[in-house]
Scaffold this motif. Structure first.
Motif, PDB file in Angstrom:
ATOM      1  N   VAL A  62     -16.679  20.446   2.761  1.00 45.30           N
ATOM      2  CA  VAL A  62     -16.101  19.304   2.042  1.00 45.30           C
ATOM      3  C   VAL A  62     -14.946  19.790   1.178  1.00 45.30           C
ATOM      4  O   VAL A  62     -14.770  20.988   0.968  1.00 45.30           O
ATOM      5  CB  VAL A  62     -17.169  18.611   1.164  1.00 45.30           C
ATOM      6  CG1 VAL A  62     -18.264  18.003   2.035  1.00 45.30           C
ATOM      7  CG2 VAL A  62     -17.762  19.574   0.146  1.00 45.30           C
ATOM      8  N   TRP A 120     -18.451  12.672  -0.402  1.00 42.91           N
ATOM      9  CA  TRP A 120     -17.579  13.745   0.039  1.00 42.91           C
ATOM     10  C   TRP A 120     -16.185  13.241   0.353  1.00 42.91           C
ATOM     11  O   TRP A 120     -15.976  12.057   0.598  1.00 42.91           O
ATOM     12  CB  TRP A 120     -18.162  14.470   1.252  1.00 42.91           C
ATOM     13  CG  TRP A 120     -18.291  13.629   2.484  1.00 42.91           C
ATOM     14  CD1 TRP A 120     -17.321  13.372   3.418  1.00 42.91           C
ATOM     15  CD2 TRP A 120     -19.461  12.942   2.935  1.00 42.91           C
ATOM     16  NE1 TRP A 120     -17.818  12.567   4.419  1.00 42.91           N
ATOM     17  CE2 TRP A 120     -19.134  12.286   4.143  1.00 42.91           C
ATOM     18  CE3 TRP A 120     -20.746  12.823   2.436  1.00 42.91           C
ATOM     19  CZ2 TRP A 120     -20.054  11.524   4.853  1.00 42.91           C
ATOM     20  CZ3 TRP A 120     -21.650  12.052   3.147  1.00 42.91           C
ATOM     21  CH2 TRP A 120     -21.310  11.422   4.334  1.00 42.91           C
ATOM     22  N   ILE A 153     -18.277  17.977   8.286  1.00 42.03           N
ATOM     23  CA  ILE A 153     -18.926  18.680   7.176  1.00 42.03           C
ATOM     24  C   ILE A 153     -19.624  19.930   7.696  1.00 42.03           C
ATOM     25  O   ILE A 153     -19.509  21.004   7.104  1.00 42.03           O
ATOM     26  CB  ILE A 153     -19.911  17.755   6.435  1.00 42.03           C
ATOM     27  CG1 ILE A 153     -19.130  16.668   5.682  1.00 42.03           C
ATOM     28  CG2 ILE A 153     -20.797  18.556   5.481  1.00 42.03           C
ATOM     29  CD1 ILE A 153     -19.996  15.638   4.999  1.00 42.03           C
TER      30      ILE A 153
END
Length: 120
Positions: A81, A67, A76
């Protein structure tokens, strides 16, 4: 188990209460979109179907291979992301062993992660 002193008995009761409180917290996330970090299978997102010790079952499950745009799983879960992240297609159900962290996603994080895909 033999309890030798009142202090030892109290410690056992406290540990048991903590374990039950933790399980209740996890049970409150059943049906919610979560991020799960495992010991050896990586990071996954999906709807929490069940959580039994370190075994977690997710529906609508995706693996986050890598990510960008987040330093930790907390970001997250909160925001999702960014472009350039590698998020797999979803599978109907995924049972993971070795779960060591489960984070409930915010609405923003969930929407982003549901829409994220691995760009080819």
């Amino acid at each position: 188990m033999t309890v030798e002193t009142p202090e030892m008995e109290s410690a056992l009761i406290d540990r048991s209460a903590l374990k039950m409180t933790g399980q209740r917290m996890v049970n409150a996330m059943i049906g919610k979109y979560v991020v799960v970090r495992t010991y050896s299978a990586g990071v996954h997102v999906g709807v929490l179907e069940s959580h039994n010790g370190s075994v977690v079952t997710l529906t609508e499950s995706k693996r986050i291979w890598s990510w960008t745009g987040a330093n930790t799983l907390n970001e997250i879960a909160n925001h999702g992301v960014q472009k350039g992240s590698r998020v797999s297609e979803s599978v109907v159900r995924n049972t993971l062993s070795g779960a060591i962290e489960t984070l409930e996603c915010s609405n923003e994080g969930e929407a982003n992660l549901r829409a994220s895909s691995w760009m080819k």
